[in-house]
Design an enzyme around this catalytic site. Structure first.
Site, PDB file in Angstrom:
ATOM      1  N   MET A  52      44.418  40.366  41.495  1.00 47.33           N
ATOM      2  CA  MET A  52      46.156  39.614  41.427  1.00 47.33           C
ATOM      3  C   MET A  52      47.197  41.034  40.128  1.00 47.33           C
ATOM      4  O   MET A  52      48.196  40.757  39.984  1.00 47.33           O
ATOM      5  CB  MET A  52      46.661  38.494  41.388  1.00 47.33           C
ATOM      6  CG  MET A  52      46.307  37.273  41.529  1.00 47.33           C
ATOM      7  SD  MET A  52      46.616  35.789  41.932  1.00 47.33           S
ATOM      8  CE  MET A  52      46.651  35.862  40.813  1.00 47.33           C
ATOM      9  N   HIS A  78      43.434  44.564  33.739  1.00 52.12           N
ATOM     10  CA  HIS A  78      42.214  44.436  32.266  1.00 52.12           C
ATOM     11  C   HIS A  78      41.133  45.395  32.330  1.00 52.12           C
ATOM     12  O   HIS A  78      40.208  45.405  33.764  1.00 52.12           O
ATOM     13  CB  HIS A  78      42.563  43.429  31.707  1.00 52.12           C
ATOM     14  CG  HIS A  78      42.061  42.457  32.352  1.00 52.12           C
ATOM     15  ND1 HIS A  78      40.480  42.331  33.381  1.00 52.12           N
ATOM     16  CD2 HIS A  78      42.694  41.399  33.014  1.00 52.12           C
ATOM     17  CE1 HIS A  78      40.016  41.064  33.507  1.00 52.12           C
ATOM     18  NE2 HIS A  78      41.375  40.547  33.409  1.00 52.12           N
ATOM     19  N   GLY A  85      37.783  43.390  32.741  1.00 51.83           N
ATOM     20  CA  GLY A  85      37.567  42.681  33.425  1.00 51.83           C
ATOM     21  C   GLY A  85      37.171  43.283  34.578  1.00 51.83           C
ATOM     22  O   GLY A  85      36.410  43.434  35.173  1.00 51.83           O
ATOM     23  N   HIS A  86      38.582  43.373  35.599  1.00 51.00           N
ATOM     24  CA  HIS A  86      39.283  44.155  36.788  1.00 51.00           C
ATOM     25  C   HIS A  86      38.550  45.803  36.836  1.00 51.00           C
ATOM     26  O   HIS A  86      37.301  46.117  38.047  1.00 51.00           O
ATOM     27  CB  HIS A  86      39.948  44.531  37.398  1.00 51.00           C
ATOM     28  CG  HIS A  86      41.490  43.055  36.558  1.00 51.00           C
ATOM     29  ND1 HIS A  86      42.324  42.692  35.859  1.00 51.00           N
ATOM     30  CD2 HIS A  86      41.064  42.306  37.897  1.00 51.00           C
ATOM     31  CE1 HIS A  86      42.825  41.739  36.316  1.00 51.00           C
ATOM     32  NE2 HIS A  86      41.830  40.596  37.379  1.00 51.00           N
ATOM     33  N   GLN A  96      48.055  30.707  46.630  1.00 54.27           N
ATOM     34  CA  GLN A  96      47.116  29.962  45.773  1.00 54.27           C
ATOM     35  C   GLN A  96      47.323  29.244  44.300  1.00 54.27           C
ATOM     36  O   GLN A  96      47.141  28.514  43.557  1.00 54.27           O
ATOM     37  CB  GLN A  96      46.095  30.336  45.652  1.00 54.27           C
ATOM     38  CG  GLN A  96      46.456  31.527  44.560  1.00 54.27           C
ATOM     39  CD  GLN A  96      45.193  32.708  44.429  1.00 54.27           C
ATOM     40  OE1 GLN A  96      45.337  33.387  45.167  1.00 54.27           O
ATOM     41  NE2 GLN A  96      44.640  33.204  43.524  1.00 54.27           N
ATOM     42  N   GLY A 109      33.907  38.188  40.198  1.00 53.38           N
ATOM     43  CA  GLY A 109      33.896  38.038  38.585  1.00 53.38           C
ATOM     44  C   GLY A 109      32.987  36.682  38.612  1.00 53.38           C
ATOM     45  O   GLY A 109      34.225  35.340  38.850  1.00 53.38           O
ATOM     46  N   ASP A 112      35.375  33.182  37.070  1.00 50.39           N
ATOM     47  CA  ASP A 112      35.936  32.340  38.138  1.00 50.39           C
ATOM     48  C   ASP A 112      35.184  32.018  38.676  1.00 50.39           C
ATOM     49  O   ASP A 112      34.759  31.778  39.955  1.00 50.39           O
ATOM     50  CB  ASP A 112      37.129  32.709  38.949  1.00 50.39           C
ATOM     51  CG  ASP A 112      37.928  33.349  38.519  1.00 50.39           C
ATOM     52  OD1 ASP A 112      39.650  32.535  37.352  1.00 50.39           O
ATOM     53  OD2 ASP A 112      38.520  34.855  38.364  1.00 50.39           O
ATOM     54  N   GLN A 135      35.744  29.717  41.673  1.00 46.05           N
ATOM     55  CA  GLN A 135      36.151  30.399  42.924  1.00 46.05           C
ATOM     56  C   GLN A 135      34.963  31.529  43.506  1.00 46.05           C
ATOM     57  O   GLN A 135      34.845  31.009  45.401  1.00 46.05           O
ATOM     58  CB  GLN A 135      37.066  31.448  42.642  1.00 46.05           C
ATOM     59  CG  GLN A 135      37.634  32.120  43.732  1.00 46.05           C
ATOM     60  CD  GLN A 135      38.788  33.371  43.001  1.00 46.05           C
ATOM     61  OE1 GLN A 135      39.901  33.065  42.363  1.00 46.05           O
ATOM     62  NE2 GLN A 135      38.255  34.810  42.206  1.00 46.05           N
ATOM     63  N   SER A 176      41.293  37.986  30.302  1.00 44.97           N
ATOM     64  CA  SER A 176      42.249  37.275  31.297  1.00 44.97           C
ATOM     65  C   SER A 176      43.359  37.799  31.590  1.00 44.97           C
ATOM     66  O   SER A 176      44.263  38.204  30.522  1.00 44.97           O
ATOM     67  CB  SER A 176      42.278  36.033  31.503  1.00 44.97           C
ATOM     68  OG  SER A 176      43.195  34.935  32.111  1.00 44.97           O
TER      69      SER A 176
END
Ligand code: AMP
Length: 273
Positions: free
Chosen positions: A27, A31, A33-34, A58, A144, A147, A150, A182
């Site tokens: 989305m 950062h 993480g992505h 969502q 990841g 989540d 998810q 996040s």
């Protein structure tokens, strides 16, 4: 790096591509993480596609979709520097029509934990992920463990619908002090950020307890809740990897999850035991 906004144009282009394709749906407000997901995809595939789309279906009506952080230019730079081949930036109107068939998350497991606090959230997640997988037809898609529920929902959808894609779970990336990265962390004031650390601290405590031989879920959850006293706890839960609640920790088959709000920011974190 190519950019597409039209789903049909990307789908047509994709059909002409050869070799393995890695896909990383996001989305935006990218950062580390992505970036770790993207780098894994770039390493493991011939070509990598990243989507950046703040998916309205969502978000609950009470949640502020408009306030979700958007940083397109910085995101594009990150994708380019990370070796992404294609960025997909669809518009809402090109992704959705007015009267669509609906995708429903499974009863029970789609409506506990995140699905309980955010009813309908996983319907929207599955709907957009299915659309994105249909357009990009990836060999592997990267998600990841941050989540966790998810990821589980998506693995289930792929299984139930016999989709031809490998879902690759990726490790949680944290700040040096333990805070899970996040896009929502930017909302935290300095004071709230200190409070937010209690999520990762309580998970560290839980793993220490397990290492010391405590396997009783109730006992562990009670001690975890103590550490979260400066937050508004939404849930502290211990489940097996199929998201069934368990009374005893099962080594290598357990996920300990926490969701809590700090100020107005809702945070989630988990640890796989
Ligand atoms: P989002 O942009 O929040 O939808 O996230 C896109 C993908 O990045 C999802 O698969 C997330 O699970 C993953 N992700 C987000 N934060 C992290 C993190 N701290 N570590 C690893 N993956 C993450």
């Amino acid at each position: 790096m190519k950019e597409f906004s039209n789903p049909k144009e990307l789908a047509n282009y994709r059909k002409k591509m050869s070799g393995t394709i890695g896909f990383v749906p996001t989305m935006g407000a990218l950062h580390n993480g992505h970036i770790s997901l993207i780098k894994q995809s770039v390493k493991e595939n011939d070509k990598t596609i990243v989507s950046i789309f703040v998916n309205p279906t969502q978000f609950l009506e009470s949640e502020d979709l408009g306030a979700y952080p958007r940083r397109l230019q910085a995101d594009l730079k990150i994708c380019q520097l990370s070796g992404v081949d294609i960025v997909f930036l669809p518009n809402i109107d090109d992704m959705y029509e007015k009267n669509e068939l609906s995708i429903k998350a499974p009863r029970v497991k789609g409506f506990i934990l995140e699905g309980f606090d955010r009813p309908g959230h996983f319907d929207g997640v599955l709907q957009i992920v299915l659309k994105l997988l249909s357009i990009t037809l990836p060999t592997c898609a990267y998600f990841g463990k941050k989540d966790a529920q998810q990821l589980f929902m998506i693995q289930n959808m792929v299984k139930h619908l016999f989709l031809d894609v490998e879902i690759v779970p990726c490790e949680i990336v944290r700040e040096d002090d333990g805070l899970a990265l996040s896009s929502r962390n930017i909302y935290l004031s300095r004071e709230d950020r200190v409070k937010a650390l209690s999520l990762s601290s309580t998970l560290k405590l839980s793993s220490k307890l397990v290492i010391s031989g405590e396997l009783n879920s109730k006992e562990i959850k009670e001690q975890m809740r103590d550490i979260l006293k400066d937050t508004k706890i939404e849930y502290v839960e211990i489940v097996d990897r199929e998201f069934n609640q368990i009374e005893e920790i099962e080594i290598k088959n357990t996920i300990i999850l926490v969701a809590a709000s700090v100020g107005k920011t809702r945070l989630i974190d988990n640890i796989w035991i």
